[in-house]
Design an enzyme around this catalytic site. Structure first.
Site, PDB file in Angstrom:
ATOM      1  N   HIS A  83       0.859  -1.186   0.000  1.00  0.00           N
ATOM      2  CA  HIS A  83       0.000   0.000   0.000  1.00  0.00           C
ATOM      3  C   HIS A  83       0.894   1.235   0.000  1.00  0.00           C
ATOM      4  O   HIS A  83       1.910   1.261   0.681  1.00  0.00           O
ATOM      5  CB  HIS A  83      -0.877  -0.014   1.249  1.00  0.00           C
ATOM      6  N   ASP A 162     -14.598   2.410   5.718  1.00  0.00           N
ATOM      7  CA  ASP A 162     -13.473   3.264   5.358  1.00  0.00           C
ATOM      8  C   ASP A 162     -13.842   4.196   4.204  1.00  0.00           C
ATOM      9  O   ASP A 162     -13.450   5.357   4.180  1.00  0.00           O
ATOM     10  CB  ASP A 162     -12.243   2.434   4.981  1.00  0.00           C
ATOM     11  N   ARG A 169     -13.621  12.617   5.619  1.00  0.00           N
ATOM     12  CA  ARG A 169     -12.344  13.201   6.047  1.00  0.00           C
ATOM     13  C   ARG A 169     -11.794  14.128   4.968  1.00  0.00           C
ATOM     14  O   ARG A 169     -11.255  15.189   5.256  1.00  0.00           O
ATOM     15  CB  ARG A 169     -11.319  12.094   6.326  1.00  0.00           C
ATOM     16  N   SER A 184      -7.416   3.220   8.639  1.00  0.00           N
ATOM     17  CA  SER A 184      -7.950   3.152   7.274  1.00  0.00           C
ATOM     18  C   SER A 184      -7.133   2.164   6.434  1.00  0.00           C
ATOM     19  O   SER A 184      -7.682   1.266   5.790  1.00  0.00           O
ATOM     20  CB  SER A 184      -7.899   4.563   6.660  1.00  0.00           C
ATOM     21  N   LYS A 188      -8.215  -2.150   5.452  1.00  0.00           N
ATOM     22  CA  LYS A 188      -8.375  -2.624   4.076  1.00  0.00           C
ATOM     23  C   LYS A 188      -7.414  -3.772   3.779  1.00  0.00           C
ATOM     24  O   LYS A 188      -7.758  -4.730   3.093  1.00  0.00           O
ATOM     25  CB  LYS A 188      -8.118  -1.471   3.095  1.00  0.00           C
TER      26      LYS A 188
HETATM   27  N1  URA Z   1      -4.430   5.927   2.362  1.00  0.00           N
HETATM   28  C1  URA Z   1      -5.517   5.310   2.889  1.00  0.00           C
HETATM   29  O1  URA Z   1      -5.905   4.242   2.437  1.00  0.00           O
HETATM   30  N2  URA Z   1      -6.138   5.869   3.918  1.00  0.00           N
HETATM   31  C2  URA Z   1      -5.767   7.028   4.454  1.00  0.00           C
HETATM   32  O2  URA Z   1      -6.381   7.460   5.377  1.00  0.00           O
HETATM   33  C3  URA Z   1      -4.653   7.673   3.902  1.00  0.00           C
HETATM   34  C4  URA Z   1      -3.994   7.110   2.845  1.00  0.00           C
END
Ligand code: URA
Length: 410
Positions: A83, A162, A169, A184, A188
């Site tokens: 990620h 999320d 947000r 967050s 995931k």
């Molecule tokens: N990437 C994400 O998946 N979530 C965040 O809050 C910030 C960056």
């Protein structure tokens, strides 16, 4: 009975919320019982007051439990996911997915769309005519079993909490909260079924996090959440003051990724980061040292196995790579002086790219997949007066004032 206002006030005063209080509030929001303005207020209180580790674990759990949890136990091998917290010109997934898969480590990557100035892998892939980014869970499993690599959009039922919280947000100035970012990302990744997770934390002008200190904090936090869930998490903190590589814009970025995979582009900050990230993933997936993994990664580029894996994935997901198009209108921007390029401002490049239509400022905006920027010269290179600094692919006439702040030449 729990009370919405009491919970907001408790956080405003800097006290910790229990799992039950967080669950009541966040699930209440998901079910439309708690309003946007109330959730915004709690998010801002979290932003300012922070969260304890226990609260962060609880929130991550609530996010995970809001949707499906995928298990890929019938796919053999250690599944390593990656990620990035988002950057300008970040097309690393398109390069490292095929490298890692070509070395026998299965990759199931569920990526997102861009929002704000940063691009998203799914938008980039959609610049390939007919490429499918909406595979079902069954199709994902079938494809990983067959070729070891899938890059697709997030299935709708993965951490749906999320999605709604992130959207809120984004418009309430609460994106940069480290506890919120950590829960967050990790919700995931865990719901997505990864055995091991690599997180590329970007820091700098073009990133969500502006300081190394915040990047370290996030790093420690995601590793802790990983431990709680029994997942090995590694992090890399990488620079996002300057863009990654030469290209910013969807089809241009796909082409740049291909140039790296087939060995045409060998020197840039992007190439270095891709090798670093891919080596970490291979080291985790094969349980070998970084040195050994790096050798394998370089070999997979040299012998074209990574490039062939990329083409295999494109074909299997219906894409016609030979039909990919860049905008025919190309404007060359030339240097007004001779010298060395000491800076390329990632944020300014990101803003210009969005003005060209490469991404969205609002969720409903359309994208011009063929638009973008190609930086002919990178930081550290010499340039002569009159030589081409960058090319702009767009039908839109750009005010030169938007370009002046991008390069610093000394
Ligand atoms: N990437 C994400 O998946 N979530 C965040 O809050 C910030 C960056």
């Amino acid at each position: 009975m729990m009370n919405v206002i009491d919970i907001i006030n408790k956080k405003r005063l800097g006290r910790s919320l229990s799992y039950d209080e967080l669950s009541f509030f966040f699930n209440g929001y998901l079910n439309n019982e708690i309003k946007d303005y109330q959730m915004s207020s709690l998010l801002m209180a979290i932003c300012i007051r922070g969260m304890s580790d226990e609260e962060i674990f609880a929130l991550t759990k609530i996010f995970i439990e809001s949707g499906d949890v995928l298990g890929f136990s019938d796919i053999s091998g250690i599944k390593v996911d990656k990620h990035s917290t988002g950057g300008i010109g970040d097309k690393t997934t398109l390069v490292i997915g095929p490298i890692v898969a070509s070395l026998g480590v299965p990759v199931v990557k569920m990526s997102g769309r861009g929002l704000g100035y940063t691009g998203g892998t799914i938008d980039k892939l959609e610049s390939i005519p007919n490429f499918r980014v909406n595979l079902t869970t069954e199709e994902i499993i079938e494809q990983v079993k067959s070729i070891g690599l899938v890059i697709t959009g997030q299935t709708a039922d993965l951490a749906p909490m999320d999605k709604v919280i992130y959207a809120l947000r984004d418009v309430t100035g609460t994106v940069s909260s480290i506890p919120l970012i950590a829960s967050s990302i990790m919700s995931k990744k865990i719901a997505g079924g990864a055995d091991k997770i690599l997180i590329d934390i970007k820091v700098g002008k073009g990133a969500l996090l502006k300081t190394k200190k915040d990047a370290y904090k996030l790093s420690q936090l995601v590793i802790k959440i990983g431990k709680f869930y029994n997942r090995e998490v590694r992090t890399i903190i990488s620079d996002m003051d300057i863009p990654l590589g030469h290209a910013v814009g969807n089809s241009l970025e796909v082409i740049e990724a291909m140039n790296i995979l087939c060995g045409k582009e060998t020197k840039s900050n992007l190439v270095e980061l891709c090798i670093q990230l891919a080596s970490e993933m291979v080291s985790m997936g094969k349980e070998i040292s970084i040195e050994e993994a790096t050798k394998l990664v370089k070999k997979s580029i040299k012998n074209r196995s990574a490039y062939n894996k990329f083409l295999e994935m494109i074909k299997m997901q219906g894409g016609n790579i030979s039909d990919i198009k860049v905008n025919k209108n190309v404007k060359k921007i030339r240097s007004t002086k001779s010298g060395v390029i000491v800076d390329i401002n990632a944020l300014e490049v990101g803003k210009l790219a969005i003005n060209l239509g490469t991404g969205r400022m609002r969720k409903e905006d359309d994208i011009d997949y063929g638009a973008g920027i190609y930086l002919e010269k990178l930081v550290g290179q010499k340039i002569r007066k009159g030589a081409v600094l960058m090319k702009i692919y767009s039908d839109i006439n750009i005010d030169e004032k938007n370009i002046e702040n991008i390069f610093t030449i000394k």
